[in-house]
Design a protein around this motif. Sequence first.
Motif, PDB file in Angstrom:
ATOM      1  N   GLU A 121       0.852  -1.191   0.000  1.00 52.63           N
ATOM      2  CA  GLU A 121       0.000   0.000   0.000  1.00 52.63           C
ATOM      3  C   GLU A 121       0.887   1.240   0.000  1.00 52.63           C
ATOM      4  O   GLU A 121       1.847   1.329   0.763  1.00 52.63           O
ATOM      5  CB  GLU A 121      -0.913   0.009   1.217  1.00 52.63           C
ATOM      6  CG  GLU A 121      -1.916  -1.139   1.226  1.00 52.63           C
ATOM      7  CD  GLU A 121      -2.894  -1.100   0.065  1.00 52.63           C
ATOM      8  OE1 GLU A 121      -3.328   0.011  -0.321  1.00 52.63           O
ATOM      9  OE2 GLU A 121      -3.218  -2.176  -0.462  1.00 52.63           O
ATOM     10  N   GLY A 124      -2.212   7.017  -2.306  1.00 49.25           N
ATOM     11  CA  GLY A 124      -3.005   7.088  -3.527  1.00 49.25           C
ATOM     12  C   GLY A 124      -3.248   5.749  -4.201  1.00 49.25           C
ATOM     13  O   GLY A 124      -3.919   5.684  -5.221  1.00 49.25           O
ATOM     14  N   GLY A 125      -2.693   4.672  -3.681  1.00 49.08           N
ATOM     15  CA  GLY A 125      -2.863   3.363  -4.311  1.00 49.08           C
ATOM     16  C   GLY A 125      -1.915   2.342  -3.727  1.00 49.08           C
ATOM     17  O   GLY A 125      -1.916   2.076  -2.545  1.00 49.08           O
ATOM     18  N   ASP A 147      -0.306   0.656  -9.019  1.00 45.11           N
ATOM     19  CA  ASP A 147      -1.751   0.731  -9.209  1.00 45.11           C
ATOM     20  C   ASP A 147      -2.098   2.109  -9.761  1.00 45.11           C
ATOM     21  O   ASP A 147      -1.394   3.090  -9.483  1.00 45.11           O
ATOM     22  CB  ASP A 147      -2.482   0.557  -7.880  1.00 45.11           C
ATOM     23  CG  ASP A 147      -2.264  -0.802  -7.248  1.00 45.11           C
ATOM     24  OD1 ASP A 147      -1.908  -1.751  -7.963  1.00 45.11           O
ATOM     25  OD2 ASP A 147      -2.459  -0.899  -6.017  1.00 45.11           O
ATOM     26  N   PRO A 148      -3.199   2.221 -10.517  1.00 40.24           N
ATOM     27  CA  PRO A 148      -3.633   3.545 -10.978  1.00 40.24           C
ATOM     28  C   PRO A 148      -3.858   4.473  -9.784  1.00 40.24           C
ATOM     29  O   PRO A 148      -4.370   4.055  -8.746  1.00 40.24           O
ATOM     30  CB  PRO A 148      -4.956   3.254 -11.705  1.00 40.24           C
ATOM     31  CG  PRO A 148      -4.898   1.805 -12.059  1.00 40.24           C
ATOM     32  CD  PRO A 148      -4.072   1.155 -10.977  1.00 40.24           C
ATOM     33  N   GLY A 149      -3.438   5.717  -9.921  1.00 38.50           N
ATOM     34  CA  GLY A 149      -3.652   6.719  -8.889  1.00 38.50           C
ATOM     35  C   GLY A 149      -2.568   6.791  -7.830  1.00 38.50           C
ATOM     36  O   GLY A 149      -2.627   7.650  -6.949  1.00 38.50           O
ATOM     37  N   THR A 150      -1.587   5.905  -7.898  1.00 38.91           N
ATOM     38  CA  THR A 150      -0.519   5.922  -6.902  1.00 38.91           C
ATOM     39  C   THR A 150       0.270   7.224  -7.030  1.00 38.91           C
ATOM     40  O   THR A 150       0.583   7.670  -8.132  1.00 38.91           O
ATOM     41  CB  THR A 150       0.411   4.710  -7.088  1.00 38.91           C
ATOM     42  OG1 THR A 150      -0.382   3.521  -6.975  1.00 38.91           O
ATOM     43  CG2 THR A 150       1.504   4.682  -6.044  1.00 38.91           C
ATOM     44  N   ALA A 151       0.577   7.828  -5.892  1.00 38.46           N
ATOM     45  CA  ALA A 151       1.264   9.123  -5.872  1.00 38.46           C
ATOM     46  C   ALA A 151       2.614   9.041  -6.585  1.00 38.46           C
ATOM     47  O   ALA A 151       3.375   8.094  -6.368  1.00 38.46           O
ATOM     48  CB  ALA A 151       1.470   9.582  -4.437  1.00 38.46           C
TER      49      ALA A 151
END
Length: 173
Positions: A121, A124-125, A147-151
Amino acid sequence: MRRFAAVPELPAGFTGTLEADERIVTTGQLADGGYLVLTRLGMWVPEGAEPRRVDWHLVSKAVWDRSSLVVTEAVVTGTVGAAVLLADLPPRRFALAWPGTVPEVVRERVTSSIRSSNHCELPGGGAWFVQRRVPGHDGVVLQVRADPGTAPGAVEAMVGEVLQRLSRTVPPD
């Protein structure tokens, strides 16, 4: 004589160029024409006029849905130290005229290349950290798929930590 030895042959009309040590494992005819050719190094898929090999360590996911093989291929987007950063392409569907052993061989080749797989984890993702064997090469490679959206930057920072941990705990292959 080759027929009696049960050594698969290239389908008629296959125009790909196999490497000298790239032996054929099995082939599958596609419902709309063309073939999937599975070798010890990867899966040859139709790509316009010429087939293209997708190496086993770049197959993120493969699912057999009783009529089609749905394959998600990854592409290299960069590196952080010895780790390879990946992103998934949209899944491709290959409808087989007759599946034969293609689904089983794909499953076995993809899963046997994976040494470990862990999700972490992140802001953002998250990201998948996967150690994989690369056919034809010694050792394993660390692949990281965010993952999509990960900072932005979160993956790179975590990769550095993971690589340090791995260098202390994993003996060479």
